[in-house]
Design a protein around this motif. Structure first.
Motif, mmCIF file in Angstrom:
data_model
loop_
_atom_site.group_PDB
_atom_site.id
_atom_site.type_symbol
_atom_site.label_atom_id
_atom_site.label_comp_id
_atom_site.label_asym_id
_atom_site.label_seq_id
_atom_site.Cartn_x
_atom_site.Cartn_y
_atom_site.Cartn_z
ATOM 1 N N ASN A 351 0.803 -1.219 0.000
ATOM 2 C CA ASN A 351 0.000 0.000 0.000
ATOM 3 C C ASN A 351 0.837 1.271 0.000
ATOM 4 N N CYS A 414 2.788 -2.540 -5.031
ATOM 5 C CA CYS A 414 2.624 -1.113 -4.778
ATOM 6 C C CYS A 414 2.852 -0.302 -6.053
ATOM 7 N N HIS A 418 -0.588 1.581 -6.059
ATOM 8 C CA HIS A 418 -0.652 2.614 -5.026
ATOM 9 C C HIS A 418 0.427 3.693 -5.112
#
Length: 496
Positions: A351, A414, A418
């Motif tokens: 994340n 990620c 993100h």
């Protein structure tokens, strides 16, 4: 002998003969005491007793006491002064008690002990002790200090001390801020065993314990911030053993040589961690116990949202999942495998939204190979004319292409979902050590950063055409994100 005897009669007369209205002396005692509490040393405060009869005893009830032995010509004068001040004050409450006594000897221990006990009896709230080395004698902090019910702030700046017979409960019952600073790194046999701080919120340990036996076992259920910063050499950390149990800990700031002697328990509230490793692991001499403890430490901080890591960890370490991590800052000081630590963290931080890569090394020319060849006889006259030297051999320098970067087998999650901002600080020039690694890493991030919105590259500008080189090379690959903006800035220094 009164304090006024220390000052010349003529000087007192000059003060009394001063013409004009003395408005300050007309203020209430409480206001005067408040004003004097800002004077930096008690010796200066005591001098106000000669101003007038109105001022004669005001100093005796000042709540803040600051004693510094460097203001006196000898330790004996300093000891006599402190004794006189405390005797004259009686049982007046003490808010702050600062004692700087760096020229003491072992024979003065009992005197220092009595001063601390007096401050405790007067309900001291803030206590600062800066005590130098008294040879190799051990100073034992009085038990009355450990059990003081009014003490909220404690700063210890010393080398040789010990706390014995610490109760398992009732230890520093009101202490909220504790700062332990080690001095005199040539000293040894320092020992400290602390068990329970019921209301401690901020704890700092720093300085250089040297070859001391530092044993800390701390349970602090309300601890919010913990900062540990040691300046010891690499082989000193083996003497330290620090165990922290802090279920409410929110911020951790750690600067040490190794993680292997630190243990954190119950860190469910940890939000931010700043870890600075001063000495890089030697992969040729990996100790299984060190790898195990490093792995356990990383697991203890894996709940954080913000992580700054300076240095590298053992390649054998098992990196836990950092599921809450949204900002990562990785600082490296050279070496060829720092990017492996980065990729491990990216793979385990699904994340992550913000990445900062900080190169804290001065740009240096890339490694070279020197080849000595025989000079062409036809060119020898030209060389002699140009240099003034007769030479038959010439050194030819060639830049070597050192590339340690190996892309991972799969793209970290990620990058795909993100990671939005990347900042690369200290990007070096084309002719510098490590340039190929950092360029390949930069291109990899652009190629796979599917939701990337902005990349800022800071370059020191130490070499010509660095900005142009970076732009040209990164433009040769297709960027995964269609909205990403890449900005290249020549800047030697930059903020956090």
């Amino acid at each position: 002998m009164s304090f006024s005897d220390d000052y010349p009669f003529v000087f007192r007369q000059q003060i009394r003969s001063f013409r004009g209205e003395d408005r300050i002396s007309q203020l209430p005692d409480a206001v005067l005491r408040h004003i004097l509490s800002f004077v930096p040393t008690t010796k200066c405060v005591v001098r106000t007793c000669i101003l007038s009869k109105r001022w004669k005893d005001i100093w005796a009830s000042i709540p803040n006491l600051y004693f510094r032995d460097e203001e006196f010509s000898s330790s004996a004068d300093f000891i006599a002064f402190v004794d006189r001040v405390l005797l004259h004050r009686g049982s007046s409450a003490i808010q702050k008690f600062h004692l700087h006594f760096n020229r003491y000897c072992a024979e003065d221990f009992s005197r220092v002990d009595s001063w601390i006990s007096t401050a405790v009896r007067c309900n001291v709230v803030e206590l600062v002790l800066s005590i130098g080395s008294g040879g190799q004698a051990m100073f034992e902090l009085p038990l009355s200090l450990v059990t003081c019910k009014t003490l909220e702030v404690l700063r210890l700046m010393m080398s040789l001390f010990i706390i014995n017979n610490v109760p398992t409960s009732g230890c520093f019952p009101s202490l909220k801020c504790f700062h332990l600073h080690f001095t005199d790194n040539y000293a040894n046999y320092t020992a400290m065993r602390l068990f329970y701080f019921s209301v401690l919120e901020h704890f700092t340990i720093d300085g250089d314990p040297g070859p001391s036996l530092l044993d800390l076992n701390i349970f602090a259920p309300e601890l919010k911030t913990l900062r540990i910063e040691f300046s010891s050499s690499n082989d000193m950390h083996k003497y330290y053993n620090i165990d922290i149990d802090a279920p409410d800990l929110e911020k951790l700031d750690l600067k040490v040589g190794s993680l292997s002697n630190f243990s954190l328990t119950d860190t469910k509230s940890l939000v931010e961690a700043d870890i600075k490793l001063c000495f890089h692991p030697n992969e040729d001499y990996v100790q299984e116990d060190s790898v195990r403890r490093d792995t356990e430490f990383l697991a203890a901080i894996s709940i954080v949202k913000y992580l700054s890591l300076s240095g590298s960890i053992y390649e054998a370490c098992s990196v836990p999942a950092f599921d809450n991590l949204i900002k990562l800052r990785l600082v490296h000081f050279g070496g060829s495998h720092w990017w492996k630590t980065l990729m491990k963290l990216l793979e385990r931080s699904p994340n992550l939204e913000c990445l900062v890569i900080d190169h804290q090394i001065h740009p240096t020319r890339r490694q070279v190979e020197v080849e000595v060849i025989e000079l062409d006889p036809e060119k020898e006259e030209e060389v002699i004319e140009h240099t003034g030297y007769e030479v038959s051999l010439i050194e030819v320098t060639k830049y070597t292409k050192v590339l340690n970067w190996i892309p991972p087998n799969s793209v970290p999650n990620c990058l795909l979902s993100h990671l939005k901002t990347i900042s690369i600080r200290g990007f070096r020039g084309k002719g510098c050590n490590g340039y190929l690694d950092e360029m390949e890493l930069t291109k990899y991030l652009l190629k796979n950063g599917r939701v990337l919105e902005k990349m800022i590259i800071y370059t020191p500008g130490a070499f010509r055409d660095t900005k142009e080189d970076i732009f040209n090379e990164t433009s040769m690959i297709e960027w995964s994100s269609k909205v990403v903006q890449v900005e290249i800035i020549e800047k030697m220094f930059y903020g956090e």
